[in-house]
Scaffold this motif. Structure first.
Motif, mmCIF file in Angstrom:
data_model
loop_
_atom_site.group_PDB
_atom_site.id
_atom_site.type_symbol
_atom_site.label_atom_id
_atom_site.label_comp_id
_atom_site.label_asym_id
_atom_site.label_seq_id
_atom_site.Cartn_x
_atom_site.Cartn_y
_atom_site.Cartn_z
ATOM 1 N N VAL A 91 2.920 -2.301 5.900
ATOM 2 C CA VAL A 91 1.745 -2.993 5.318
ATOM 3 C C VAL A 91 2.261 -2.188 4.019
ATOM 4 O O VAL A 91 1.265 -3.233 3.391
ATOM 5 N N ASP A 92 3.170 -1.649 3.705
ATOM 6 C CA ASP A 92 3.245 -0.920 2.266
ATOM 7 C C ASP A 92 3.738 -1.722 1.391
ATOM 8 O O ASP A 92 4.024 -2.376 0.306
ATOM 9 N N TYR A 93 4.472 -2.702 2.261
ATOM 10 C CA TYR A 93 5.574 -3.755 1.372
ATOM 11 C C TYR A 93 4.864 -5.106 0.696
ATOM 12 O O TYR A 93 4.526 -5.383 -0.399
ATOM 13 N N ARG A 94 3.563 -5.449 1.804
ATOM 14 C CA ARG A 94 3.442 -6.321 1.383
ATOM 15 C C ARG A 94 2.053 -6.005 0.562
ATOM 16 O O ARG A 94 1.420 -6.584 -1.081
ATOM 17 N N ARG A 95 1.771 -4.665 0.443
ATOM 18 C CA ARG A 95 0.664 -4.284 -1.519
ATOM 19 C C ARG A 95 1.196 -4.008 -2.674
ATOM 20 O O ARG A 95 0.792 -3.951 -3.304
ATOM 21 N N ARG A 96 2.894 -4.160 -2.493
ATOM 22 C CA ARG A 96 3.630 -3.974 -3.345
ATOM 23 C C ARG A 96 3.354 -5.256 -3.546
ATOM 24 O O ARG A 96 3.850 -5.658 -5.297
ATOM 25 N N VAL A 97 4.085 -6.178 -3.268
ATOM 26 C CA VAL A 97 4.507 -7.288 -3.358
ATOM 27 C C VAL A 97 3.312 -8.654 -3.717
ATOM 28 O O VAL A 97 3.589 -9.510 -4.674
ATOM 29 N N LEU A 98 1.872 -8.274 -3.169
ATOM 30 C CA LEU A 98 0.681 -8.895 -3.161
ATOM 31 C C LEU A 98 0.071 -8.493 -4.544
ATOM 32 O O LEU A 98 -1.293 -9.300 -4.317
ATOM 33 N N ALA A 99 0.026 -7.999 -5.214
ATOM 34 C CA ALA A 99 -0.384 -6.801 -5.694
ATOM 35 C C ALA A 99 -0.631 -8.315 -7.086
ATOM 36 O O ALA A 99 -0.113 -8.825 -7.481
ATOM 37 N N GLY A 100 -2.156 -8.500 -7.129
ATOM 38 C CA GLY A 100 -2.334 -8.939 -7.996
ATOM 39 C C GLY A 100 -2.420 -10.202 -8.045
ATOM 40 O O GLY A 100 -2.913 -11.592 -8.833
ATOM 41 N N ALA A 101 -2.081 -11.232 -6.332
ATOM 42 C CA ALA A 101 -1.579 -12.026 -6.253
ATOM 43 C C ALA A 101 -2.874 -13.311 -5.954
ATOM 44 O O ALA A 101 -3.262 -14.368 -6.004
ATOM 45 N N GLY A 102 -4.044 -12.357 -6.182
ATOM 46 C CA GLY A 102 -5.781 -13.145 -5.980
ATOM 47 C C GLY A 102 -5.880 -14.026 -4.614
ATOM 48 O O GLY A 102 -6.588 -14.832 -3.912
ATOM 49 N N THR A 103 -5.706 -12.514 -3.477
ATOM 50 C CA THR A 103 -5.713 -13.401 -1.964
ATOM 51 C C THR A 103 -5.499 -12.505 -0.880
ATOM 52 O O THR A 103 -5.369 -11.145 -1.663
ATOM 53 N N ASP A 104 -6.487 -12.807 -0.323
ATOM 54 C CA ASP A 104 -6.900 -11.573 0.828
ATOM 55 C C ASP A 104 -6.478 -12.016 1.913
ATOM 56 O O ASP A 104 -6.758 -11.716 3.315
ATOM 57 N N ALA A 105 -5.478 -12.864 2.401
ATOM 58 C CA ALA A 105 -5.067 -13.290 3.180
ATOM 59 C C ALA A 105 -3.141 -13.438 3.372
ATOM 60 O O ALA A 105 -3.076 -14.317 2.522
ATOM 61 N N TYR A 106 -3.017 -12.885 4.375
ATOM 62 C CA TYR A 106 -1.376 -12.813 4.275
ATOM 63 C C TYR A 106 -0.769 -11.883 5.351
ATOM 64 O O TYR A 106 -1.902 -11.971 6.159
ATOM 65 N N ARG A 107 0.302 -12.183 5.703
ATOM 66 C CA ARG A 107 0.837 -12.412 7.184
ATOM 67 C C ARG A 107 1.820 -10.448 6.536
ATOM 68 O O ARG A 107 2.478 -10.032 6.033
ATOM 69 N N VAL A 108 1.422 -9.873 7.339
ATOM 70 C CA VAL A 108 1.340 -8.302 7.672
ATOM 71 C C VAL A 108 2.321 -8.287 8.409
ATOM 72 O O VAL A 108 3.525 -7.177 7.600
ATOM 73 N N VAL A 109 2.944 -8.655 9.591
ATOM 74 C CA VAL A 109 4.377 -8.633 10.252
ATOM 75 C C VAL A 109 4.780 -9.125 10.337
ATOM 76 O O VAL A 109 4.442 -11.272 10.782
ATOM 77 N N PHE A 110 5.748 -9.654 10.136
ATOM 78 C CA PHE A 110 6.795 -10.997 10.296
ATOM 79 C C PHE A 110 8.296 -11.203 11.226
ATOM 80 O O PHE A 110 8.897 -10.946 11.090
#
Length: 393
Positions: free
Chosen positions: A86-105
């Motif tokens: 979860v923390d990784y996604r919050r870092r790399v997607l900050a400001g990406a303009g999306t509320d949909a993403y893969r949380v665990v791959f």
């Protein structure tokens, strides 16, 4: 704890970081276990390599969870792994303009067999291996605490579960709620059907490649092949295309694509047709149609190595036909989501198609999956998506 001992010489791939132990690599198993239990993995001399869950019914017999001899597989472990994801996604997607993403791959997040996608305020969960399925209740509890979603939906209807001896099922884990939701991606909005859509409802891995259309499509006539629910089509319209035509064989996908175009105010600019793309491309060629940009994002033509030869023919056919529809200076955006089609071979196929189509190409960019689908070095299966941006000369 039972111990899985490898055959001599089979430890190298695991030591380089690959998380799978195949049935054919195992010399012996010492101790008793129940399928899905945590076991230790050792080399042929008995030296510790890792610990993971075992399923003798699967060709992938052990999936490694940790290479740390002292790390316990308990609720603290699962919380630590999920928190890191979860923390990784919050870092790399900050400001990406999306509320949909893969949380665990899955394996790329050191959680083999687990897929978690976030769609707005909802989560979709897949437990695709027996070992991870046994911990589903604990994982869902932790995800609920970490992300506090309004609802959680289980999409365990993927046929790969049958290879693990698991039943297919889907339904609410937290809810109920309307499974047709609206997400935001790159500032646009899309309807997603969490219950009936492909995979977990939407192809999140193409998010950044859809944004890459911005520099290619202004004023262009765009053909979006295998358009699914209109992700590339709507982005092309948003970035200034003058006309967009999307093709897909699924009537459900076409209906959703039309809804998505209207949702974003492009109902008049985008049109969609239910069609077999192979047949449609040949018909466009016969009619001497011309497009400024052609997008090819087909489903996985090769899901197993034995199907590679046929897949090569399929990829060559659609790319050759697409090139013939493009005038000099036009752009081809061509993708493969098949791990068994490596990028170098994909490029060879594209070049062969160009020769037969009597076109010259310039490679503008090699792209892959979005940052929320990270590639784990040593585990090549995590690098599956190829997206090439090409100019027709």
């Amino acid at each position: 704890m039972a111990r899985v001992q490898l055959r001599r010489g089979e430890e190298g791939r695991l030591q380089r970081g690959h998380p799978w132990v195949y049935r054919t690599e195992i010399a012996s198993i010492h101790g008793t276990y129940t399928p899905g239990d945590i076991v230790a993995v050792e080399d042929y001399r008995g030296r510790f390599i890792g610990r993971g869950y075992i399923n003798p019914a699967s060709m992938i017999t052990v999936r490694i969870l940790t290479n740390d001899r002292d790390e316990k597989i308990d609720k603290v472990f699962w919380r630590r792994r999920l928190t890191a994801a979860v923390d990784y996604r919050r870092r790399v997607l900050a400001g990406a303009g999306t509320d949909a993403y893969r949380v665990v791959f899955g394996e790329a997040d050191f959680l083999p067999g687990l897929i978690v996608d976030k769609f707005g305020p909802y989560l979709v969960v897949q437990t695709l291996a027996l070992g991870i399925d046994r911990f589903k209740e604990t994982l869902v509890e932790i995800l609920d605490e970490l992300l506090q979603p309004e609802g959680i939906y289980e999409r365990n209807d993927a046929p790969v579960r049958e290879l693990e001896g698991l039943e297919l099922r889907s339904g609410f884990l937290k809810g109920p709620f309307d499974p047709q939701v609206i997400i935001q991606e790159n500032g646009l909005k899309f309807y997603v059907d969490l219950a009936a859509g492909q995979k977990t409802g939407y192809f999140l891995d193409q998010r950044e490649n859809r944004a890459a259309l911005q520099s290619l499509v202004k004023g262009a006539r765009v053909l979006d092949c295998f358009c699914h629910t209109g992700g590339f089509s709507v982005h092309a319209a948003h970035y200034g295309a003058r006309e967009v035509l999307g093709l897909d064989i699924s009537p459900e996908a076409i209906a959703m694509a039309r809804r998505n175009a209207v949702l974003n105010g492009f109902g008049n600019l985008c049109s969609f047709e239910e069609a077999n793309v192979f047949d449609a491309l040949r018909e466009f060629e016969r009619r001497k149609e011309r497009f400024d940009v052609v997008i090819l994002d087909p489903p996985a033509f090769v899901k197993a190595r034995k199907a590679l030869e046929g897949a090569i023919r399929g990829y060559k056919e659609i790319n050759l036909r697409a090139m013939k529809l493009l005038s000099p200076g036009g752009f081809l955006v061509t993708c493969s989501c098949s791990y068994h089609m490596p990028e170098d071979l994909f490029l060879e196929v594209i070049q062969s198609a160009a020769m037969d189509a009597r076109r010259r190409l310039r490679l503008l960019a090699r792209r892959g999956q979005a940052l929320d689908h990270p590639v784990l070095l040593g585990y090549d299966e995590s690098r599956y998506l190829k997206c090439l941006l090409l100019e027709i000369i």
